[in-house]
Design an enzyme around this catalytic site. Structure first.
Site, short mmCIF file in Angstrom:
data_model
loop_
_atom_site.label_atom_id
_atom_site.label_comp_id
_atom_site.label_asym_id
_atom_site.label_seq_id
_atom_site.Cartn_x
_atom_site.Cartn_y
_atom_site.Cartn_z
N ARG A 168 0.83 -1.20 0.00
CA ARG A 168 0.00 0.00 0.00
C ARG A 168 0.87 1.25 0.00
NH1 ARG A 168 -2.71 -4.16 2.68
NH2 ARG A 168 -4.59 -4.69 1.47
N ASP A 197 0.18 -7.15 -3.18
CA ASP A 197 -1.23 -6.92 -2.88
C ASP A 197 -1.86 -6.21 -4.07
OD1 ASP A 197 -3.74 -6.48 -1.33
OD2 ASP A 197 -2.45 -7.04 0.35
N HIS A 270 -6.40 -10.65 -3.53
CA HIS A 270 -5.49 -9.50 -3.46
C HIS A 270 -4.49 -9.55 -4.62
CE1 HIS A 270 -6.94 -7.77 0.26
NE2 HIS A 270 -6.92 -8.96 0.84
N GLU A 334 -9.37 -13.05 2.38
CA GLU A 334 -10.24 -12.10 1.70
C GLU A 334 -10.31 -12.34 0.19
OE1 GLU A 334 -9.97 -8.28 4.70
OE2 GLU A 334 -8.45 -8.45 3.14
N ASP A 427 -2.50 -0.67 12.64
CA ASP A 427 -3.08 0.38 11.80
C ASP A 427 -4.34 0.93 12.44
OD1 ASP A 427 -4.36 -2.06 11.35
OD2 ASP A 427 -4.99 -1.50 9.33
N TRP A 475 -0.19 -2.74 8.77
CA TRP A 475 -0.78 -2.49 7.45
C TRP A 475 -0.64 -1.01 7.12
CZ3 TRP A 475 -1.09 -6.85 5.17
CH2 TRP A 475 -1.42 -8.01 5.88
N GLU A 477 -1.99 1.15 4.67
CA GLU A 477 -2.89 2.02 3.92
C GLU A 477 -2.77 3.47 4.36
OE1 GLU A 477 -3.74 -0.93 5.08
OE2 GLU A 477 -5.22 -1.96 3.81
#
Length: 764
Positions: A168, A197, A270, A334, A427, A475, A477
């Site tokens: 990310r 990802d 992903h 996911e 995160d 993470w 992001e």
């Protein structure tokens, strides 16, 4: 010869002069993190000086001798000679003796006025003795002063890991080395490197140059939080990747500090970035693009296409050559099944293999990749979704969606690493203060991390030997800079370090904070954040008599006092002194300021607004049980406090796929003139406002009449209902909200349950 070092390594070595002692009952403990198993203080000091020698007692320890010499040089420019035999005194010996130290990675550190002896069960144990030594010494002129101790120590868990997502947001090699230095200092032994990802592929694969030229880059990046609509982007091309030479360099750097790097190559989900470069690997053939915002996407590897497996096997061949780790992380989380359900090749694969559904197809996918890696002498780690459809035979499960996945895997005799997002995701916000930097969501303060106990209270037949250890997740992001990443990770990673190393019976949060405060200025010099948000004022609200509430304020800062106001003015030294719970009996704002032992303001201003109304403190009965993560107790719906748009403050009550029905008993029949509530509408967080929200009134709790109904909630975020109604006499107020139910096709999380979130129900 001049030695090259990373910036963080140099600074971390300067931080150790400031280590102080923390008192724990009658035992005096050094300010070490993680806390050693057994510490005995002796008398006197050893002075490391230019005449001191490093003595290598075993072959293979010359690298650690060089590392120690580097630490000394970074502290005060000192370099000492290295020998293979002890002569008299004034030496630091490094040796391996598994008879003296019986635990793997364990060590004994013996410090007296004549010498320092670092004895390890293995080379890793010797390294950890050195890390403890670094936290003990203090800088003097032409010497380092080390207090005398005998420390016997070993880790609680064999696996002590920290992750870092570079997909990310991409971090350069220099930062990765800084990160590794920090992990080594606090005795982590595993770095989980999340390399691929949807938003970027970060590892050079020579056989597939498109992964460098296409998959490593995205056209732009989301600005702000993904819940905000419309989505905003910066319009700037973003990306990068690590060359294989850089990866080899980092792997070698980590190995010298006894840290194993486990790479993660995501599959079967992903995969947007990889599909952008090689669209034939997807179910539709594309076109695809590297994702520019955060989330879960339907574009996944085609499980019915043999070329997918050829591609991934070729990728893993190059990955294996770069990373000597026993384990390779293959993701497995996911993975939406939307594409597979519509894909003729995937459906044909299911039919040919006799697979019952798409979950079984995912199991087939994972097991096929596991067999390939097993044939290369490696094993897989996957997120707990790899349990779906049947677990691959030799897989290790990384349990992130709570602990159930870990328990299920252990029950099937599989190795487990616990990393529940509720406690180990860094995160998430670490403070509820309004000025906190943007984060993914959730609330994971330092104390919550420290208090986590893996699989606590599990069934007696649970095999503890299969609990390999713990890992923290970073993470990225919302890690928009290196400084932001460090702020989010530290000091929470230190709490996890102690959780993974120190016996549960010896952990104590207050003592940990004493040792952490002793290292705070040192961490600042290391380029780590001088963050003390864990000492900020926090408050809890409880109902009181006569439709009032009581607020209890807390701080963990020793010797401090709290001054407060209730008239919306800023508190100062002359404001009311907090001595016990504060009664709030009217609408307004409580503000509080922390003063340190010298009477000087410290930390951030605490403030909490209240709206007092007729329902505050009234009993509330809910027809359906809220979802676990949004179940603060029914009383929160009428405590006079509104939830924030971060939805992480324990004020929101949420229902997953089920309707809201709350009945409030006002205690007596009285006139009602106004009603209100807040409902949350964030489709990009799977949060949907109710189809309709209805207020009804009753004098007897049996017969109800409608007072107000609303079926439009246009605001993306908090929809505020504050409406006058025709005056009515009532004792009971019923609030009924119809859940959206299943998230419709084309929306984020389609097919899953919608969350209906409501906070304060106002009755006036």
């Amino acid at each position: 010869m001049k030695r090259n070092r990373t910036y963080l390594e140099a600074i971390l070595l300067l931080l150790m002069p400031y280590a102080v002692l923390a008192q724990a009952g009658t035992q005096t403990l050094p300010a070490l993190i993680p806390l050693p198993v057994d510490v005995k203080q002796s008398t006197g000091f050893f002075n490391i000086n230019p005449a001191t020698k490093i003595v290598i007692g075993n072959s293979g320890l010359s690298g650690l001798a060089g590392l120690l010499n580097g630490y000394l040089a970074c502290c005060n420019g000192m370099q000492v000679s290295v020998a293979t035999k002890t002569t008299g005194s004034d030496f630091i010996s490094l040796e391996i003796d598994s008879a003296v130290v019986t635990h793997k990675e364990g060590y004994q550190l013996r410090i007296d006025k004549n010498a320092i002896r670092c004895i390890g069960h293995d080379a890793g144990g010797v390294l950890y003795a050195l890390q403890t030594l670094r936290q003990l010494w203090s800088v003097g002129k032409n010497k380092l002063k080390v207090p005398a101790y005998i420390i016997n120590d070993h880790p609680r868990f064999a696996y002590r890991g920290m992750g870092l997502d570079v997909s990310r947001h991409f971090f350069p090699v220099a930062f990765i080395k800084k990160y590794i230095d920090c992990l080594a200092l606090y005795k982590f032994n595993t770095f989980h490197w999340h390399l691929t990802d949807d938003q970027g592929w970060r590892i050079e694969i020579k056989k597939y140059p498109g992964l460098q030229s296409v998959a490593a880059w995205r056209n732009e990046t989301l600005i702000g939080h993904k819940k905000e609509l419309p989505h905003r982007f910066d319009g700037k091309r973003y990306g990068g990747y690590y060359t294989q030479q850089q990866i080899k360099e980092v792997v070698q750097y980590a190995a010298a500090r006894h840290i194993t790097i486990i790479p993660e190559i995501e599959m079967p989900g992903h995969a947007s970035a990889a599909l952008a470069a090689y669209p034939t690997l997807g179910c539709t053939g594309g076109p695809y693009k590297t994702a520019t915002f955060w989330g879960v996407f339907d574009e996944v590897y085609c499980a019915g296409n043999d070329s997918t497996f050829t591609f991934l096997q070729n990728v893993l061949d190059e990955v294996i050559n770069l990373f000597p780790s026993t384990y390779i992380h293959i993701g497995g989380d996911e993975c939406p099944k939307t594409s597979w359900k519509a894909c003729a090749k995937c459906q044909q694969r299911m039919k040919a293999m006799g697979l019952a559904d798409e979950h079984a197809l995912q199991s087939y996918f994972i097991q096929r990749m596991e067999k390939y890696l097993n044939s290369k002498g490696r094993h897989i780690i996957g997120w707990d979704e790899i349990l779906e459809g049947g677990l691959a035979p030799n897989a290790t499960v990384m349990s992130w969606r709570g602990e159930e996945g870990g328990k299920a895997a252990i029950a099937q005799q599989h190795r487990v690493i616990m990393t529940p997002e509720s406690h180990c995701y860094f995160d998430y916000y670490q403070s509820l203060y309004a000025g906190e930097t943007l984060a993914a969501g959730g609330f994971t303060p330092l104390q919550k991390v420290y208090g986590y106990e893996p699989l606590a209270g599990s069934a007696e037949n649970m095999n503890p030997d299969l609990l390999a250890g713990v890992e923290g997740q970073a993470w990225s992001e919302y890690y928009t800079s290196e400084a932001k990443a460090l702020y989010m990770i530290f000091p929470r990673a230190l709490a996890l370090a102690e959780l993974g190393w120190t016996p549960a019976s010896q952990r104590n949060y207050d003592q940990f904070l004493q040792r952490l405060r002793a290292q705070r200025s040192l961490m600042q010099q290391a380029g780590l954040p001088n963050s003390s948000q864990y000492d900020d004022i926090t408050g809890t609200v409880a109902p009181s008599q006569n439709k009032a509430v009581q607020v209890t304020l807390q701080t963990s800062l020793p010797g401090s006092t709290i001054r407060y106001t209730t008239n919306n003015t800023l508190p100062g030294k002359q404001s009311a002194l907090y001595t016990g719970p504060i009664t709030i009996s009217q609408t307004g704002t409580l503000k509080a300021r922390l003063l340190n032992g010298n009477g000087q303001p410290t930390g951030r201003l605490f403030q909490q607004s209240f709206r007092l109304h007729k329902a505050v403190g009234s009993p509330v009965v809910l027809q359906h049980k809220p979802v676990e993560r949004f179940n603060p107790g029914a009383g929160v719906l009428v405590n006079g406090v509104f939830g924030s748009n971060r939805y992480n403050d324990g004020q929101w009550t949420g229902f997953s796929g089920t309707d809201l029905q709350a009945v409030i008993d006002l205690g007596a029949v009285q006139e009602i003139r106004r009603l209100g509530a807040h409902v949350l509408n964030y489709h990009w967080q799977r949060m949907w406002a109710p189809v309709s929200l209805q207020f009804l009134a009753s004098t007897d709790g049996e017969q109800y009449s409608e007072l107000y109904k609303q079926d439009s909630f246009p605001v993306n975020g908090i929809n505020i209902l504050d409406v006058p109604v025709k005056p009515v006499q009532a004792r009971y107020i019923k609030v009924a909200g119809i859940n959206k139910g299943t998230i419709p096709a084309g929306e984020y999380g389609a097919g899953g349950n919608a969350l209906l979130l409501i906070d304060e129900i106002v009755v006036e």
